[in-house]
Structure formats: structure tokens, C-alpha cells
Design a protein around this motif. Structure first.
Motif, PDB file in Angstrom:
ATOM      1  N   ASN A 114       0.822  -1.204   0.000  1.00  0.00           N
ATOM      2  CA  ASN A 114       0.000   0.000   0.000  1.00  0.00           C
ATOM      3  C   ASN A 114       0.863   1.263   0.000  1.00  0.00           C
ATOM      4  O   ASN A 114       0.562   2.236  -0.691  1.00  0.00           O
ATOM      5  CB  ASN A 114      -0.927   0.012   1.222  1.00  0.00           C
ATOM      6  N   THR A 115       1.912   1.251   0.787  1.00  0.00           N
ATOM      7  CA  THR A 115       2.793   2.409   0.853  1.00  0.00           C
ATOM      8  C   THR A 115       3.492   2.636  -0.478  1.00  0.00           C
ATOM      9  O   THR A 115       3.615   3.763  -0.955  1.00  0.00           O
ATOM     10  CB  THR A 115       3.845   2.217   1.959  1.00  0.00           C
ATOM     11  N   VAL A 116       3.956   1.548  -1.105  1.00  0.00           N
ATOM     12  CA  VAL A 116       4.636   1.646  -2.403  1.00  0.00           C
ATOM     13  C   VAL A 116       3.705   2.247  -3.446  1.00  0.00           C
ATOM     14  O   VAL A 116       4.093   3.122  -4.229  1.00  0.00           O
ATOM     15  CB  VAL A 116       5.135   0.257  -2.850  1.00  0.00           C
ATOM     16  N   ILE A 117       2.463   1.795  -3.465  1.00  0.00           N
ATOM     17  CA  ILE A 117       1.497   2.307  -4.437  1.00  0.00           C
ATOM     18  C   ILE A 117       1.182   3.774  -4.176  1.00  0.00           C
ATOM     19  O   ILE A 117       1.113   4.587  -5.104  1.00  0.00           O
ATOM     20  CB  ILE A 117       0.205   1.466  -4.409  1.00  0.00           C
ATOM     21  N   LEU A 118       0.994   4.137  -2.911  1.00  0.00           N
ATOM     22  CA  LEU A 118       0.681   5.522  -2.581  1.00  0.00           C
ATOM     23  C   LEU A 118       1.802   6.457  -3.026  1.00  0.00           C
ATOM     24  O   LEU A 118       1.553   7.532  -3.574  1.00  0.00           O
ATOM     25  CB  LEU A 118       0.443   5.677  -1.084  1.00  0.00           C
ATOM     26  N   LEU A 119       3.046   6.039  -2.808  1.00  0.00           N
ATOM     27  CA  LEU A 119       4.166   6.890  -3.176  1.00  0.00           C
ATOM     28  C   LEU A 119       4.242   7.115  -4.681  1.00  0.00           C
ATOM     29  O   LEU A 119       4.751   8.141  -5.139  1.00  0.00           O
ATOM     30  CB  LEU A 119       5.477   6.274  -2.663  1.00  0.00           C
ATOM     31  N   GLN A 120       3.732   6.197  -5.484  1.00  0.00           N
ATOM     32  CA  GLN A 120       3.727   6.404  -6.928  1.00  0.00           C
ATOM     33  C   GLN A 120       2.810   7.557  -7.328  1.00  0.00           C
ATOM     34  O   GLN A 120       2.944   8.121  -8.412  1.00  0.00           O
ATOM     35  CB  GLN A 120       3.310   5.123  -7.651  1.00  0.00           C
ATOM     36  N   LYS A 121       1.856   7.897  -6.462  1.00  0.00           N
ATOM     37  CA  LYS A 121       0.955   9.001  -6.773  1.00  0.00           C
ATOM     38  C   LYS A 121       1.651  10.353  -6.663  1.00  0.00           C
ATOM     39  O   LYS A 121       1.066  11.375  -6.987  1.00  0.00           O
ATOM     40  CB  LYS A 121      -0.263   8.975  -5.832  1.00  0.00           C
ATOM     41  N   LEU A 122       2.911  10.347  -6.203  1.00  0.00           N
ATOM     42  CA  LEU A 122       3.676  11.580  -6.169  1.00  0.00           C
ATOM     43  C   LEU A 122       4.267  11.921  -7.532  1.00  0.00           C
ATOM     44  O   LEU A 122       4.835  13.005  -7.708  1.00  0.00           O
ATOM     45  CB  LEU A 122       4.808  11.469  -5.137  1.00  0.00           C
ATOM     46  N   GLN A 123       4.134  11.013  -8.509  1.00  0.00           N
ATOM     47  CA  GLN A 123       4.670  11.274  -9.842  1.00  0.00           C
ATOM     48  C   GLN A 123       4.191  12.602 -10.432  1.00  0.00           C
ATOM     49  O   GLN A 123       4.990  13.344 -11.027  1.00  0.00           O
ATOM     50  CB  GLN A 123       4.311  10.129 -10.782  1.00  0.00           C
ATOM     51  N   GLY A 153      -8.486  11.121  -4.924  1.00  0.00           N
ATOM     52  CA  GLY A 153      -9.073   9.904  -5.479  1.00  0.00           C
ATOM     53  C   GLY A 153      -8.132   8.717  -5.412  1.00  0.00           C
ATOM     54  O   GLY A 153      -8.536   7.605  -5.060  1.00  0.00           O
ATOM     55  N   THR A 154      -6.850   8.941  -5.713  1.00  0.00           N
ATOM     56  CA  THR A 154      -5.880   7.846  -5.624  1.00  0.00           C
ATOM     57  C   THR A 154      -5.669   7.405  -4.181  1.00  0.00           C
ATOM     58  O   THR A 154      -5.425   6.226  -3.905  1.00  0.00           O
ATOM     59  CB  THR A 154      -4.530   8.270  -6.233  1.00  0.00           C
ATOM     60  N   TYR A 155      -5.753   8.364  -3.259  1.00  0.00           N
ATOM     61  CA  TYR A 155      -5.652   8.026  -1.830  1.00  0.00           C
ATOM     62  C   TYR A 155      -6.798   7.087  -1.436  1.00  0.00           C
ATOM     63  O   TYR A 155      -6.596   6.078  -0.751  1.00  0.00           O
ATOM     64  CB  TYR A 155      -5.690   9.305  -1.000  1.00  0.00           C
ATOM     65  N   LEU A 156      -8.028   7.418  -1.867  1.00  0.00           N
ATOM     66  CA  LEU A 156      -9.190   6.591  -1.534  1.00  0.00           C
ATOM     67  C   LEU A 156      -9.068   5.213  -2.172  1.00  0.00           C
ATOM     68  O   LEU A 156      -9.474   4.208  -1.578  1.00  0.00           O
ATOM     69  CB  LEU A 156     -10.474   7.279  -1.999  1.00  0.00           C
ATOM     70  N   LEU A 157      -8.511   5.147  -3.379  1.00  0.00           N
ATOM     71  CA  LEU A 157      -8.320   3.857  -4.036  1.00  0.00           C
ATOM     72  C   LEU A 157      -7.373   2.975  -3.234  1.00  0.00           C
ATOM     73  O   LEU A 157      -7.531   1.749  -3.190  1.00  0.00           O
ATOM     74  CB  LEU A 157      -7.756   4.057  -5.439  1.00  0.00           C
ATOM     75  N   THR A 158      -6.382   3.591  -2.614  1.00  0.00           N
ATOM     76  CA  THR A 158      -5.363   2.823  -1.900  1.00  0.00           C
ATOM     77  C   THR A 158      -5.760   2.500  -0.474  1.00  0.00           C
ATOM     78  O   THR A 158      -5.612   1.361  -0.018  1.00  0.00           O
ATOM     79  CB  THR A 158      -4.032   3.615  -1.888  1.00  0.00           C
ATOM     80  N   PHE A 159      -6.294   3.471   0.260  1.00  0.00           N
ATOM     81  CA  PHE A 159      -6.537   3.293   1.686  1.00  0.00           C
ATOM     82  C   PHE A 159      -8.002   3.418   2.104  1.00  0.00           C
ATOM     83  O   PHE A 159      -8.319   3.205   3.275  1.00  0.00           O
ATOM     84  CB  PHE A 159      -5.713   4.308   2.489  1.00  0.00           C
ATOM     85  N   GLY A 160      -8.884   3.815   1.193  1.00  0.00           N
ATOM     86  CA  GLY A 160     -10.275   4.040   1.582  1.00  0.00           C
ATOM     87  C   GLY A 160     -10.388   5.257   2.479  1.00  0.00           C
ATOM     88  O   GLY A 160      -9.642   6.222   2.352  1.00  0.00           O
ATOM     89  N   LEU A 304     -13.891  10.052  -8.657  1.00  0.00           N
ATOM     90  CA  LEU A 304     -13.170  11.315  -8.564  1.00  0.00           C
ATOM     91  C   LEU A 304     -12.104  11.443  -9.649  1.00  0.00           C
ATOM     92  O   LEU A 304     -11.987  12.480 -10.323  1.00  0.00           O
ATOM     93  CB  LEU A 304     -12.518  11.452  -7.189  1.00  0.00           C
ATOM     94  N   ILE A 305     -11.332  10.377  -9.838  1.00  0.00           N
ATOM     95  CA  ILE A 305     -10.259  10.422 -10.810  1.00  0.00           C
ATOM     96  C   ILE A 305     -10.803  10.566 -12.223  1.00  0.00           C
ATOM     97  O   ILE A 305     -10.318  11.372 -13.026  1.00  0.00           O
ATOM     98  CB  ILE A 305      -9.363   9.172 -10.697  1.00  0.00           C
ATOM     99  N   TRP A 306     -11.845   9.826 -12.542  1.00  0.00           N
ATOM    100  CA  TRP A 306     -12.398   9.904 -13.886  1.00  0.00           C
ATOM    101  C   TRP A 306     -13.059  11.249 -14.150  1.00  0.00           C
ATOM    102  O   TRP A 306     -13.047  11.745 -15.277  1.00  0.00           O
ATOM    103  CB  TRP A 306     -13.367   8.751 -14.139  1.00  0.00           C
ATOM    104  N   VAL A 307     -13.631  11.872 -13.153  1.00  0.00           N
ATOM    105  CA  VAL A 307     -14.177  13.224 -13.320  1.00  0.00           C
ATOM    106  C   VAL A 307     -13.059  14.201 -13.660  1.00  0.00           C
ATOM    107  O   VAL A 307     -13.186  15.039 -14.565  1.00  0.00           O
ATOM    108  CB  VAL A 307     -14.925  13.673 -12.044  1.00  0.00           C
ATOM    109  N   VAL A 308     -11.948  14.078 -12.946  1.00  0.00           N
ATOM    110  CA  VAL A 308     -10.805  14.944 -13.210  1.00  0.00           C
ATOM    111  C   VAL A 308     -10.266  14.699 -14.625  1.00  0.00           C
ATOM    112  O   VAL A 308      -9.971  15.645 -15.370  1.00  0.00           O
ATOM    113  CB  VAL A 308      -9.699  14.721 -12.161  1.00  0.00           C
TER     114      VAL A 308
END
Length: 318
Positions: A114-123, A153-160, A304-308
Motif C-alpha cells: 500500500n505504501t509503495v502504491i501511494l508513493l507512486q501518486k507523487l509522480q 481519489g488515488t488516496y481513496l483507491l489505496t486506503f479508503g 473522482l479520478i475519472w471526473v478529473v
């Protein structure tokens, strides 16, 4: 150029240009979505006692064999390259294709997933910073707010709806540092890719990305000296070979080619939001392959992500 207001006609040329920008944006969405399948292949290969470097090396050997004839056909495009283009290509191949892939694969094997995936959202943050510094891009209207919504949105996908950090040390583990390096390199690669697709065709950039990375990967593999644990039974060997081939061609070659094709008409700062289609595909794979049902929070993050993405695609010409 005269601005187009309400009630004013849009010229056919403007309509064509706007259509190319929107289609380019969605090509990036598709290319990034294919990356969502990449962790699935890598986790399976890691379970077969292959190291991150070995997996990345074999992947690039396959791509080298496929793309070398393509590069030879387009070799004339290599003429007249300036120093900044060579630097961008080395960043793409050594940083984005070789080192970042190794770092991400090692993160999957040694850190909290989960942490690895979340950090990718910093791209997006790395890409936007470099796009402003190197490409002098002007961001679309309300871009900052759209970025915040997309990251939420990516945060919610990863951690709810839960707060993920039971212990802040999760983010200081080795696997997390690997993931952070990968995020920075991939974010920067978006900008370097945008620079190069203005210089040569997307297929040429794709070829150079994989081919130039191979010597570095060979050197890293030799230096590490990890033993090659090859499966002895035919069934396992066949399964691993098919997995490696599929990984190289689908989330590797096909996704990158589609991505660069879309990048020809899309700003790097906008493209980095289109890349957030990756976590949505990851969630769907977890649901279909591992029977992990999507929660209400994840569904909300998905929307959220698809709206954006939709709003950015509508305004990508601004």
C-alpha cells in the motif's frame, strides 16, 4: 490567434487541433492503464525467486530484440540530436526504464504494498515541477484544484476512508525509499518524453528508451552477481517464459508506444494526470484476480479520478 467566444464559429483547423489534443490525452490514459497490469506480472516472477534486476534485464533483452530493427529503419532521425536531447534520452532509458523499474520491483518485494502504491501518486508533483522548469508549460485553468482532487481519489483507491499510517516508520523503510525514487524518475520521464516526441517519432523514442537501457542493466546485473535460479521442470519454465514475454509486450512495449503517441499532442503537466488511470486498473485487477471486492471508498475514488480526467481532457487545449 483570435479567441473563440460564445456564439462564434470554430474553424475546421481549430476543431482538428482540439480533436488531436483530446485523443492524445485519452491515448495516455490507455497507455498508463496498461501499466496497471505490470505489478501482477512482477509479483508472480518475484515468487519464482527472480531478483528485480534480473526481471528488468530479461524484459529489456526481449524488447531489444523486437525494437532494434525498428530503430535501424528510423536511424535517420538520430541525426542532428543536440546535447539536451541526448540527456533526455539517457534520463528516459537509464532513469525511467532501467533504474525506476528496478526500484519499483524491489519496492514490491521489500516494502509495504500500500505504501509503495501511494508513493507512486507523487509522480504528478515531480512531473509538474519539471514541466514548469524545463518546458515552461502554462498549466490549465484550475489545475491545482484538479490535481488535489485526483490525488484524493488515488488516496481513496489505496486506503479508503482509513488513515494509513499506524506507524510513520512505514514511510522510512527501504521499500518505500525505492518507490519514492521510482516515482521521481517516472515523473521526470514524462517531461523528457514530451521533449523527445517533438524531436522524433514516438516509435523511435520507444526504441531508444529500451535499447539504451540494456548496457546499464547488464552492468548492474553483473555487478550484483546474484545467482540465476532457473526452473528445472518444463511446466514452470514455460509459465515463467510466457509471463516474461507478456510483461515485456503489454505493460512494457505496447503501453509505452501508445503513451508516446498521445504525448505528441499533450502537455507533460496534463499527461501526468492522465497517468492516474494506473491505480484504477490496479484496483480492478485486485478485484478480478484476487477477489478483493471494491469498497465504497474505492468506488468514490474511482469516480473522482475519472471526473478529473474528463475535465482535463475537455480543457487540454488551454
Amino acid at each position: 490567434m483570435e479567441s473563440v467566444g460564445k456564439g462564434m464559429k470554430v474553424s475546421p483547423l481549430e476543431k482538428k487541433k482540439e480533436g488531436r489534443m483530446k485523443s492524445g490525452f485519452w491515448l495516455i490514459v490507455i497507455g498508463a492503464a496498461l501499466w496497471g497490469a505490470d505489478p501482477l506480472f512482477r509479483i508472480i516472477l518475484l515468487k519464482e525467486n527472480m531478483t528485480a534486476t534480473q526481471i528488468t534485464l530479461i524484459e529489456h533483452i526481449i524488447l531489444f530484440i523486437i525494437m532494434m530493427p525498428v530503430l535501424w529503419k528510423h536511424r535517420s532521425e538520430l541525426q542532428g540530436l543536440k546535447l539536451r536531447h541526448i540527456g533526455a534520452l539517457l534520463f528516459l532509458s537509464w532513469g525511467g526504464s532501467a533504474i525506476a523499474t528496478i526500484m519499483f520491483t524491489r519496492g514490491l518485494s521489500s516494502g509495504d504494498l500500500n505504501t509503495v502504491i501511494l508513493l507512486q501518486k507523487l509522480q504528478p508533483l515531480f512531473a509538474i515541477l519539471m514541466a514548469k522548469l524545463l518546458l515552461k508549460e502554462r498549466l490549465p485553468k484550475h489545475f491545482s484544484w484538479l490535481l488535489i482532487i485526483a490525488l484524493a481519489g488515488t488516496y481513496l483507491l489505496t486506503f479508503g476512508f482509513a488513515f494509513p499510517f499506524g506507524n510513520i516508520s512505514n514511510f522510512t523503510q527501504v521499500g518505500s525509499l525505492f518507490a519514492l525514487i521510482a516515482a521521481a524518475l517516472w515523473g521526470g520521464s514524462t517531461v523528457m518524453g514530451r521533449l523527445m516526441v517533438g524531436q522524433m517519432q514516438p516509435v523511435t523514442v520507444t526504441s531508444l528508451r529500451f535499447i539504451l537501457a540494456l548496457p546499464l542493466l547488464i552492468g548492474i546485473t553483473i555487478n550484483q552477481g546474484d545467482p540465476w535460479l532457473v526452473a528445472t521442470d518444463a511446466g514452470t519454465l514455460t509459465a515463467v517464459s510466457i509471463n516474461l514475454l507478456a510483461q515485456a509486450l503489454l505493460p512494457g512495449l505496447l503501453s509505452i508506444f501508445i503513451y508516446y503517441k498521445g504525448l505528441t499532442t499533450t502537455k507533460a503537466s496534463v499527461a501526468t494526470l492522465a497517468e492516474l488511470s494506473f491505480p484504477m486498473v490496479s484496483v480492478l485487477i485486485n478485484w478480478i484476480v484476487f477477489n478483493q471486492v471494491i469498497s465504497i471508498a474505492q468506488a468514490f475514488g474511482f469516480v473522482l479520478i475519472w471526473v478529473v480526467l474528463f475535465i482535463i481532457s475537455r480543457n487540454s487545449s488551454t
